[in-house]
Enzyme design. Structure first.
Site, mmCIF file in Angstrom:
data_model
loop_
_atom_site.group_PDB
_atom_site.id
_atom_site.type_symbol
_atom_site.label_atom_id
_atom_site.label_comp_id
_atom_site.label_asym_id
_atom_site.label_seq_id
_atom_site.Cartn_x
_atom_site.Cartn_y
_atom_site.Cartn_z
ATOM 1 N N HIS A 29 -1.152 7.042 -10.945
ATOM 2 C CA HIS A 29 -2.132 6.172 -10.296
ATOM 3 C C HIS A 29 -1.991 4.751 -10.844
ATOM 4 O O HIS A 29 -2.584 4.411 -11.870
ATOM 5 C CB HIS A 29 -3.549 6.682 -10.543
ATOM 6 C CG HIS A 29 -3.786 8.078 -10.038
ATOM 7 N ND1 HIS A 29 -3.288 9.184 -10.691
ATOM 8 C CD2 HIS A 29 -4.470 8.528 -8.954
ATOM 9 C CE1 HIS A 29 -3.657 10.269 -10.018
ATOM 10 N NE2 HIS A 29 -4.370 9.904 -8.970
ATOM 11 N N GLY A 159 -15.417 6.284 -8.085
ATOM 12 C CA GLY A 159 -15.528 7.735 -7.987
ATOM 13 C C GLY A 159 -16.461 8.313 -9.027
ATOM 14 O O GLY A 159 -17.254 9.219 -8.737
ATOM 15 N N ASN A 188 -13.860 -2.249 -7.331
ATOM 16 C CA ASN A 188 -12.799 -2.725 -6.436
ATOM 17 C C ASN A 188 -12.963 -2.274 -4.987
ATOM 18 O O ASN A 188 -12.125 -2.580 -4.140
ATOM 19 C CB ASN A 188 -11.424 -2.313 -6.962
ATOM 20 C CG ASN A 188 -11.274 -0.798 -7.106
ATOM 21 O OD1 ASN A 188 -11.733 -0.026 -6.276
ATOM 22 N ND2 ASN A 188 -10.616 -0.377 -8.179
ATOM 23 N N ILE A 190 -12.492 0.460 -3.508
ATOM 24 C CA ILE A 190 -11.458 1.313 -2.931
ATOM 25 C C ILE A 190 -11.554 2.711 -3.545
ATOM 26 O O ILE A 190 -11.690 2.861 -4.763
ATOM 27 C CB ILE A 190 -10.042 0.749 -3.183
ATOM 28 C CG1 ILE A 190 -9.855 -0.572 -2.434
ATOM 29 C CG2 ILE A 190 -8.967 1.746 -2.761
ATOM 30 C CD1 ILE A 190 -9.876 -0.466 -0.918
ATOM 31 N N HIS A 264 -3.653 3.323 -4.847
ATOM 32 C CA HIS A 264 -4.491 4.076 -5.789
ATOM 33 C C HIS A 264 -3.704 5.170 -6.496
ATOM 34 O O HIS A 264 -3.703 5.239 -7.731
ATOM 35 C CB HIS A 264 -5.677 4.696 -5.053
ATOM 36 C CG HIS A 264 -6.407 5.731 -5.865
ATOM 37 N ND1 HIS A 264 -7.312 5.407 -6.839
ATOM 38 C CD2 HIS A 264 -6.332 7.093 -5.860
ATOM 39 C CE1 HIS A 264 -7.776 6.509 -7.392
ATOM 40 N NE2 HIS A 264 -7.192 7.550 -6.819
ATOM 41 N N ARG A 359 -33.556 36.647 -26.024
ATOM 42 C CA ARG A 359 -33.867 35.208 -26.089
ATOM 43 C C ARG A 359 -34.809 34.928 -27.269
ATOM 44 O O ARG A 359 -34.740 33.865 -27.892
ATOM 45 C CB ARG A 359 -34.474 34.719 -24.778
ATOM 46 C CG ARG A 359 -35.781 35.366 -24.392
ATOM 47 C CD ARG A 359 -36.428 34.690 -23.203
ATOM 48 N NE ARG A 359 -37.601 35.420 -22.725
ATOM 49 C CZ ARG A 359 -38.524 34.925 -21.917
ATOM 50 N NH1 ARG A 359 -38.438 33.674 -21.502
ATOM 51 N NH2 ARG A 359 -39.541 35.656 -21.526
ATOM 52 N N GLU A 418 -28.536 19.975 -15.858
ATOM 53 C CA GLU A 418 -27.623 20.896 -16.547
ATOM 54 C C GLU A 418 -26.202 20.352 -16.662
ATOM 55 O O GLU A 418 -25.549 20.505 -17.702
ATOM 56 C CB GLU A 418 -27.585 22.249 -15.818
ATOM 57 C CG GLU A 418 -28.857 23.059 -15.920
ATOM 58 C CD GLU A 418 -29.825 22.755 -14.780
ATOM 59 O OE1 GLU A 418 -30.816 23.487 -14.649
ATOM 60 O OE2 GLU A 418 -29.572 21.790 -14.021
ATOM 61 N N HIS A 480 -31.580 33.478 -8.711
ATOM 62 C CA HIS A 480 -31.633 33.193 -10.133
ATOM 63 C C HIS A 480 -30.942 34.251 -10.995
ATOM 64 O O HIS A 480 -30.932 34.128 -12.221
ATOM 65 C CB HIS A 480 -33.095 33.062 -10.588
ATOM 66 C CG HIS A 480 -33.725 31.756 -10.247
ATOM 67 N ND1 HIS A 480 -33.731 31.245 -8.974
ATOM 68 C CD2 HIS A 480 -34.365 30.841 -11.025
ATOM 69 C CE1 HIS A 480 -34.361 30.075 -8.983
ATOM 70 N NE2 HIS A 480 -34.742 29.809 -10.210
#
Length: 690
Positions: A29, A159, A188, A190, A264, A359, A418, A480
C-alpha cells in the site's frame, strides 16, 4: 528550529523506500507512506522520545500506526531512526521470515508497539497505552520524579475512523481525559472503494469534540512541516483531553495517480516510480537509496534519544534510592515476575464446601489476589454485578476532575464497549506495567473477537472473565447463550481457554493465566451453582486435563466420560448411574483447558485418555474440536432456548439418563472395533509438523 533541505531529503527518502519495497514485493500500500511521510518525519525528528538501541526503554513515547496497511511508512522510519531494521529487511518486505511483514506485528519487529492492520485496532490499543501511562504515573510518580511521563502518538486513516471499535475506544478516551494521547488523522478522503463521500460524510472533528477531544486541522499536510509541528505542540499543551489533528493530505503524493483510490493498495508502476524519483531528486535507475544526509540527520535524533534515556536512568536511580520499594515493584512488573508466595492467596476447596457459581469462585480469586498483585487492573463492560469482577475496596480508574475515582484506581468502567475493551486491554498489556483483565458474558466476547485474535498473535498476557457460559444462562434465551464461542476461541493459537468445573479448577485457571507471560486467557464461568468435586486440585487442573475418578474397586473401565465446567459433575453422577443400572464401569476425566492439555507429554495424555477404552465427551456447547480427544461427542449443535436452566438441561437431554443413554451406545458401537486407539495417539501431534 527551521526545516532544511536535509529534512525534505529525509521525507523523500521515506517515500522512495516505500515505493521501491512495495514494487519489489509486488504487493503493498504505497498511498499512505507517500502522503504521511512529512508527518512521520516531523514526529520522529522533533517529538518522539525513543532510543532505537533499547526499543523497550520503559518511558519511551509510544507510536502506533493504526492504518497498518501503510506499514512501509513505519519500516522506513524505523530504518532511518536506527532500529534493528536494515536495508536488507526493507528489501525483504512481505517475504518469508522477514522483519517487515505485510502489517506491523508487535514482538516481531523492533519498534512496533502493538499489532495493527485490522482497522480500528491500533487506535483502540493506543487508548490502552495512554491509560497505562496515566495509571503508572499516578501510582509511581513522586514530587520531582516523573518516572512515567511519555506520550502515545497514533496515526489513523479514514478506515480506522469508520470502524466501530475506534468509536467505542475514543468515546471512552474522551471520558477518561487522556491528555497524553495525540492522534494524527490522515484526512485524504480516499478509501479502497474511492472517495469517502460515497460512505463517510460525517463531520469527524465534531464527533470527536462531542467525545471530549481537543481538535485541530492542518490544511496542507503535504508540505506544511511548520504547521504539523505547531499542531502537535498545541496538542501537547492540552493535558485534560486527548487530541486529534485532521491532517489534510494527498494520498500517494508524488505519484501520477496521487489523490485517487488506485494508489491506495497497489504497487506503483515502473514508469511512475521513475518519475517520482526524478521529482524528488533521486536517480530513477537506482533503488533503495538512502542519502548519507538522511542517515546523518537521524543519527542526531538517535543521539538525542539515547541521551534522554540516560537522563531517565539517572532519574530512576535517584528514585530507587529514595523510593526503593516502588522501584523494585516497577522492575518486577516489567520483568513479568509475580510476587513470591502469590499462589498461596488462591482459594482452595474441599468437596464438603458449598456449591456456588464459578463466577463467584472467580470473584473469590480476584478478592484473594488483589492486594498481592497490584499490577492487576481490570473492569467490566457494564456488567460488574453479574460478572463479579470488582473487589469491595477497589477504586475506579477515573480522571480526578470527575470525582469518580483517580488514575491510580484499578477498576475500569468500560461501559457497553466489548470490542474496545479487548483492544484497549492489548494496549494496557503491551505497556509493561499492567496485567489487564475484563469481564463480560462469554457470548459477548465474540464482539471482541478481532481484538482477542490480536492478543494471541501479539503474545499479550491478559484475562477475559467470561461469565454466563452456556444454556445455564437460562431465561435470557438463545441470543445470550454461547454455543459456538468456545469452539471458536479454542481454535485460536496462543490463547488459553478454560472452563473450570469447580473452585479448585477456577483457581487453577487463574493460576495459569496470571503466570503466563505471553498468552491471553479466556475463563468461561457459570451463572448457576456448581458442587465442589472430590479429587480436584489446583495442581491437577493446571495440566489442562486429568483423571477425576476411576471405576470403584479397581475394575476395568468400559468407557471414559470426558467433560468440562458444569457438565463434569453431571458425568460423575452418570458414572454412578451406569454402574448401578447398566453394569458399566466409567472413568471420568475433566478437561478444563485443551491447549494446556495439548502441551503435556504424550505419555501423560495417554494416561488420561488411554488406548483400549472408548470415550464420550459431554459439553452443552458445540462439539467442534472434541474429536481430537474423544471417540464420540454429546453436545449442543443448535441454538439454545429461553427457560430456567434446569428445564433447558432436561429439554436437551443433558441429564444423568441422557448421558447414560449415549454412553451405552458408545460402548456398544466400539465393541465392534478390534482395538480402540485413543484420539490423542496420532501419527503426529498438533504441531502441524512431523
Amino acid at each position: 528550529m527551521a526545516y532544511t533541505n536535509d529534512d525534505q531529503l529525509a521525507i523523500n527518502t521515506i517515500r522512495t523506500l516505500a515505493a521501491d519495497a512495495i514494487a519489489k514485493a509486488k504487493s503493498g500500500h504505497p498511498g499512505a507512506p507517500l502522503g504521511m511521510a512529512p508527518a512521520a518525519h516531523v514526529l520522529f525528528s522533533r517529538f518522539l522520545k525513543f532510543n532505537p538501541k533499547n526499543p523497550q526503554w520503559l518511558n519511551r513515547d509510544r507510536f502506533v500506526l493504526s492504518n497498518g496497511h501503510g506499514c512501509m511508512l513505519l519500516y522506513g522510519m524505523l530504518h532511518l531512526a536506527g532500529y534493528a531494521v536494515s536495508i536488507e529487511d526493507i528489501k525483504q518486505f512481505r517475504q518469508i521470515d522477514s522483519l517487515t511483514p505485510g502489517h506491523p506485528e508487535a514482538n516481531h519487529t523492533p519498534g512496533v508497539e502493538v499489532t495493527t492492520g485490522p482497522l480500528g485496532q491500533g487506535i483502540a490499543s493506543a487508548v490502552g497505552l495512554a491509560m497505562a501511562e496515566a495509571h503508572s504515573a499516578a501510582v509511581f510518580n513522586k514530587e520531582g520524579f516523573p518516572v512515567f511521563d511519555n506520550y502515545t502518538y497514533c496515526f489513523v486513516g479514514d478506515g480506522c475512523l469508520m470502524e466501530g471499535v475506534a468509536s467505542e475506544a475514543c468515546s471512552l478516551a474522551g471520558h477518561l481525559q487522556l491528555g497524553s494521547l495525540i492522534v494524527v488523522w490522515d484526512d485524504n478522503h480516499i478509501c479502497i472503494d474511492g472517495d469517502t463521500n460515497s460512505a463517510f460524510r460525517e463531520d469527524v472533528l465534531k464527533r470527536y469534540e462531542a467525545y471530549g477531544w481537543h481538535t485541530q486541522t492542518v490544511h496542507n499536510g503535504d508540505t506544511d512541516l511548520e504547521g504539523i509541528e505547531a499542531a502537535i505542540r498545541n496538542a501537547q499543551q492540552v493535558t485534560d483531553k486527548p487530541s486529534i489533528i485532521a491532517l489534510k493530505t494527498t494520498i500517494g503524493f508524488g505519484s501520477t495517480q496521487q489523490g485517487t483510490h488506485t494508489v491506495h493498495g497497489s504497487p506503483l508502476k515502473a514508469d511512475d516510480i521513475a518519475q517520482l524519483k526524478e521529482r524528488f531528486g533521486f536517480n530513477p535507475n537506482e533503488s533503495f537509496t538512502v542519502p548519507q544526509q538522511a542517515y546523518d540527520l537521524y543519527k542526531k535524533v538517535e543521539a538525542k534519544g539515547a541521551a534522554a534515556e540516560q537522563d531517565w536512568i539517572a532519574l530512576f536511580d535517584k528514585y530507587a534510592v529514595q523510593y526503593g520499594s516502588d522501584a523494585a515493584e516497577i522492575r518486577r512488573r516489567v520483568a513479568k515476575e509475580l510476587p513470591a508466595g502469590w499462589e498461596k492467596h488462591l482459594p482452595t476447596y474441599t468437596s464438603s464446601d458449598a456449591a456456588i457459581a464459578s463466577r463467584k469462585m472467580s470473584e473469590n480469586v480476584l478478592v484473594g489476589v488483589a492486594d498481592i498483585l497490584p499490577e492487576l487492573v481490570g473492569g467490566s463492560a457494564d456488567l460488574t454485578t453479574p460478572n463479579l469482577t470488582r473487589w469491595s475496596n477497589a477504586v475506579d480508574f477515573q480522571p480526578p476532575a470527575t470525582g469518580l475515582g483517580s488514575y491510580a484506581g484499578r477498576y475500569v468502567r468500560y461501559g457497553v464497549r466489548e470490542h474496545a475493551m479487548g483492544a484497549i486491554m492489548n494496549g494496557l498489556g503491551a505497556y509493561g506495567t499492567i496485567l489487564p483483565y475484563a469481564g463480560t458474558f462469554l457470548n459477548f466476547v465474540s464482539y471482541a473477537a478481532p481484538a482477542v485474535r490480536l492478543s494471541g498473535l501479539s503474545k499479550v498476557r491478559l484475562i477475559w472473565v467470561a461469565t454466563h457460559d452456556s444454556i445455564g444462562q437460562g431465561e435470557d434465551g438463545a441470543t445470550h447463550q454461547p454455543i459456538e464461542t468456545l469452539a471458536h476461541f479454542r481454535a485460536l493459537p496462543n490463547c488459553m481457554v478454560w472452563r473450570p468445573a469447580d473452585g479448585n479448577e477456577t483457581s487453577a485457571a487463574y493460576a495459569a493465566a496470571l503466570a503466563a507471560k505471553e498468552t491471553p486467557s479466556i475463563i468461561a464461568l457459570t451463572r448457576q451453582d456448581l458442587p465442589q468435586l472430590p479429587n480436584t486440585s489446583i495442581a491437577k487442573a493446571r495440566k489442562g486435563g486429568y483423571v477425576l475418578s476411576e471405576p470403584a474397586g479397581g475394575k476395568k473401565a468400559d468407557l471414559t466420560l470426558v467433560s468440562t465446567g458444569s457438565e463434569v459433575s453431571l458425568c460423575v453422577e452418570a458414572a454412578a448411574y451406569l454402574a448401578e443400572k447398566h453394569g458399566l464401569n466409567a472413568r471420568v476425566v475433566s478437561l478444563p483447558c485443551f491447549d494446556v492439555f495439548d502441551s503435556q507429554p504424550l505419555e501423560y495424555k495417554l494416561s488420561v485418555l488411554p488406548d483400549g477404552i472408548p470415550s464420550l465427551s459431554v459439553e452443552v456447547l458445540a462439539t467442534n474440536g472434541w474429536e481430537r480427544y474423544t471417540h464420540e461427542q454429546f453436545g449442543l449443535d443448535r441454538f439454545g432456548a429461553s427457560a430456567p436452566y434446569k428445564d433447558l438441561y432436561k429439554k436437551f437431554d443433558f441429564t444423568v439418563e441422557g448421558v447414560a443413554k449415549r454412553a451405552v451406545a458408545t460402548v456398544d458401537f466400539w465393541k465392534k472395533i478390534p482395538y480402540v486407539i485413543s484420539p490423542v495417539n496420532r501419527a503426529f501431534q498438533h504441531s502441524n509438523s512431523i
